[in-house]
Design a protein around this motif. Structure first.
Motif, PDB file in Angstrom:
ATOM      1  N   GLY A  91      46.781  54.502  35.119  1.00 23.02           N
ATOM      2  CA  GLY A  91      45.338  54.293  35.228  1.00 23.02           C
ATOM      3  C   GLY A  91      45.009  52.821  35.310  1.00 23.02           C
ATOM      4  N   PRO A  92      43.725  52.470  35.216  1.00 21.88           N
ATOM      5  CA  PRO A  92      43.307  51.072  35.307  1.00 21.88           C
ATOM      6  C   PRO A  92      43.887  50.227  34.167  1.00 21.88           C
ATOM      7  N   ILE A  93      43.875  48.919  34.366  1.00 21.68           N
ATOM      8  CA  ILE A  93      44.356  47.994  33.330  1.00 21.68           C
ATOM      9  C   ILE A  93      43.307  47.913  32.228  1.00 21.68           C
ATOM     10  N   PRO A  94      43.657  48.303  30.999  1.00 21.40           N
ATOM     11  CA  PRO A  94      42.676  48.288  29.912  1.00 21.40           C
ATOM     12  C   PRO A  94      42.586  46.911  29.246  1.00 21.40           C
ATOM     13  N   LEU A 131      65.429  51.926  44.339  1.00 26.01           N
ATOM     14  CA  LEU A 131      64.631  50.734  44.084  1.00 26.01           C
ATOM     15  C   LEU A 131      63.166  51.144  44.015  1.00 26.01           C
ATOM     16  N   VAL A 132      62.419  50.543  43.095  1.00 32.83           N
ATOM     17  CA  VAL A 132      60.999  50.867  42.958  1.00 32.83           C
ATOM     18  C   VAL A 132      60.197  49.578  42.761  1.00 32.83           C
ATOM     19  N   PRO A 133      58.965  49.545  43.287  1.00 32.51           N
ATOM     20  CA  PRO A 133      58.087  48.413  43.000  1.00 32.51           C
ATOM     21  C   PRO A 133      57.501  48.562  41.596  1.00 32.51           C
ATOM     22  N   VAL A 134      57.448  47.466  40.872  1.00 31.40           N
ATOM     23  CA  VAL A 134      56.923  47.495  39.506  1.00 31.40           C
ATOM     24  C   VAL A 134      55.919  46.359  39.327  1.00 31.40           C
ATOM     25  N   VAL A 135      54.831  46.660  38.658  1.00 29.81           N
ATOM     26  CA  VAL A 135      53.891  45.632  38.223  1.00 29.81           C
ATOM     27  C   VAL A 135      53.973  45.569  36.704  1.00 29.81           C
ATOM     28  N   GLU A 136      54.280  44.385  36.191  1.00 29.75           N
ATOM     29  CA  GLU A 136      54.298  44.230  34.734  1.00 29.75           C
ATOM     30  C   GLU A 136      53.052  43.477  34.292  1.00 29.75           C
ATOM     31  N   LEU A 137      52.456  43.973  33.223  1.00 25.28           N
ATOM     32  CA  LEU A 137      51.314  43.326  32.590  1.00 25.28           C
ATOM     33  C   LEU A 137      51.797  42.786  31.258  1.00 25.28           C
ATOM     34  N   ILE A 138      52.223  41.539  31.281  1.00 18.24           N
ATOM     35  CA  ILE A 138      52.785  40.936  30.083  1.00 18.24           C
ATOM     36  C   ILE A 138      51.662  40.497  29.144  1.00 18.24           C
ATOM     37  N   THR A 158      60.191  39.907  24.623  1.00 16.25           N
ATOM     38  CA  THR A 158      59.930  39.246  25.909  1.00 16.25           C
ATOM     39  C   THR A 158      58.536  39.554  26.448  1.00 16.25           C
ATOM     40  N   SER A 159      57.555  39.497  25.576  1.00 13.43           N
ATOM     41  CA  SER A 159      56.139  39.645  25.961  1.00 13.43           C
ATOM     42  C   SER A 159      55.835  40.968  26.657  1.00 13.43           C
ATOM     43  N   THR A 160      56.524  42.015  26.248  1.00  9.19           N
ATOM     44  CA  THR A 160      56.293  43.332  26.841  1.00  9.19           C
ATOM     45  C   THR A 160      54.889  43.824  26.540  1.00  9.19           C
ATOM     46  N   GLY A 161      54.179  44.269  27.573  1.00  3.60           N
ATOM     47  CA  GLY A 161      52.846  44.836  27.409  1.00  3.60           C
ATOM     48  C   GLY A 161      52.791  46.208  28.050  1.00  3.60           C
ATOM     49  N   LYS A 162      52.332  46.246  29.291  1.00  2.00           N
ATOM     50  CA  LYS A 162      52.272  47.495  30.042  1.00  2.00           C
ATOM     51  C   LYS A 162      52.984  47.300  31.383  1.00  2.00           C
ATOM     52  N   LEU A 163      53.306  48.399  32.045  1.00  2.76           N
ATOM     53  CA  LEU A 163      53.893  48.329  33.370  1.00  2.76           C
ATOM     54  C   LEU A 163      53.441  49.512  34.200  1.00  2.76           C
ATOM     55  N   VAL A 164      53.371  49.287  35.499  1.00  2.00           N
ATOM     56  CA  VAL A 164      53.016  50.327  36.459  1.00  2.00           C
ATOM     57  C   VAL A 164      54.176  50.446  37.434  1.00  2.00           C
ATOM     58  N   ILE A 251      60.055  47.975  49.738  1.00  2.00           N
ATOM     59  CA  ILE A 251      60.197  48.963  48.665  1.00  2.00           C
ATOM     60  C   ILE A 251      58.887  49.598  48.218  1.00  2.00           C
ATOM     61  N   GLY A 252      57.777  49.201  48.843  1.00  2.00           N
ATOM     62  CA  GLY A 252      56.521  49.867  48.522  1.00  2.00           C
ATOM     63  C   GLY A 252      55.483  48.949  47.921  1.00  2.00           C
ATOM     64  N   SER A 253      54.403  49.532  47.492  1.00  2.00           N
ATOM     65  CA  SER A 253      53.283  48.743  46.959  1.00  2.00           C
ATOM     66  C   SER A 253      52.643  49.450  45.770  1.00  2.00           C
ATOM     67  N   VAL A 254      51.867  48.658  45.019  1.00  2.00           N
ATOM     68  CA  VAL A 254      51.137  49.191  43.864  1.00  2.00           C
ATOM     69  C   VAL A 254      49.720  48.623  43.928  1.00  2.00           C
ATOM     70  N   HIS A 255      48.725  49.497  43.767  1.00  2.00           N
ATOM     71  CA  HIS A 255      47.324  49.078  43.737  1.00  2.00           C
ATOM     72  C   HIS A 255      46.750  49.443  42.366  1.00  2.00           C
ATOM     73  N   LEU A 256      46.048  48.524  41.744  1.00  2.00           N
ATOM     74  CA  LEU A 256      45.425  48.838  40.467  1.00  2.00           C
ATOM     75  C   LEU A 256      44.232  47.939  40.227  1.00  2.00           C
ATOM     76  N   ARG A 257      43.392  48.412  39.341  1.00  2.00           N
ATOM     77  CA  ARG A 257      42.137  47.728  39.025  1.00  2.00           C
ATOM     78  C   ARG A 257      42.087  47.447  37.536  1.00  2.00           C
ATOM     79  N   ALA A 258      41.436  46.354  37.178  1.00  2.00           N
ATOM     80  CA  ALA A 258      41.276  45.991  35.778  1.00  2.00           C
ATOM     81  C   ALA A 258      39.910  46.419  35.294  1.00  2.00           C
ATOM     82  N   GLU A 259      39.871  46.968  34.085  1.00  2.00           N
ATOM     83  CA  GLU A 259      38.587  47.353  33.468  1.00  2.00           C
ATOM     84  C   GLU A 259      38.244  46.392  32.345  1.00  2.00           C
TER      85      GLU A 259
END
Length: 259
Positions: A91-94, A131-138, A158-164, A251-259
């Protein structure tokens, strides 16, 4: 004199509480010096607390994979942490539920086999399912992203937060990893770019390094693990209502929105 077990546990409690409550703390090294090995002991204790609930390990993540970043923070090797089910975002970035998140693009490898040490780059490539595209939210558990040492980052997992994780799965034989490029856009404007060669010359080489380094802690990479190979793009501050697109060449793309 090294840290006592009670000091390790106390630091782990402090970081875990900050992870849960989203209330950042003062960097640990401001009051106490500790080694890289001790930092991984603290990290392990933090992860144990994270796993105490209904949660499971899904893989590993690398950080500081470029020599420039290593020199900047004063360490001569990459660092690594553990990612769990609860880190995966659907879902969106909380933003209101995170501590000043920052966004990075990463190349992810899903392993098809255990990888006991010693591990070669060839071992990694032949054992990669996809292989997969990953977005990390540190996010840092330290106030104002104040990180005086690599040991502080390690202790903080290592500043782990969320990932998509993107939905595209690509065969590793179809992708030239060192030349795999990525573009990160914010509200349609290009804000960051990167290429696989920035990850130790080849992201698979970084995973091989990780497999060997984990052996020092009597651990190993396992079948099914998602391995995040480190930030391939500059970290961008996440702002509410912004829309982010991370688009790799193959390897693909990721789309996301911040709330």
């Amino acid at each position: 004199m090294g840290l006592s077990q009670s000091e390790v546990d106390s630091f782990a409690d402090e970081l875990y509480d900050a992870y849960v409550d989203k209330e950042p703390v003062t960097p640990l090294s401001e009051d106490t010096e500790f080694t890289t090995d001790e930092a991984y002991e603290i990290q392990s204790a933090v992860v144990d607390r994270v796993l105490a609930g209904d949660n499971e390990v899904i893989g590993r993540k690398l950080g500081l994979v470029s020599e420039a970043k290593q020199e900047q923070i004063g360490i001569d090797e990459p660092i690594f942490g553990t990612i769990t089910e609860e880190n995966v975002l659907d879902g969106p970035i909380p933003t209101e539920e995170m501590i000043s998140p920052r966004l990075e693009a990463e190349i992810g490898l899903v392993l098809d086999d255990d990888l006991p040490a010693p591990v070669s780059t060839t071992d990694v490539l032949t054992s990669t399912r996809a292989l997969v595209p990953v977005v990390e939210l540190i996010e840092s558990r330290y106030k104002g992203w104040s990180i005086p040492s690599a040991q502080d980052v390690i202790a903080d997992n290592t500043s782990t937060g969320k990932l998509v994780v993107g939905e595209t799965l690509r065969d590793v034989t179809d992708v030239d990893l060192p030349h795999e490029g990525v573009t990160v856009t914010v509200n349609g404007d290009i804000e960051a770019t990167g290429v696989g060669a920035d990850i130790m010359g080849n992201p698979a080489r970084a995973v091989a390094w990780l497999g060997d380094r984990l052996a020092d802690l009597d651990q190993q990479l396992r079948e099914g693990d998602l391995v995040m190979t480190g930030g391939i793009s500059a970290a961008l501050d996440v702002e509410p209502n912004d829309v982010y697109t991370v688009e790799f060449g193959n390897i693909g793309s990721v789309h996301l929105r911040a709330e």
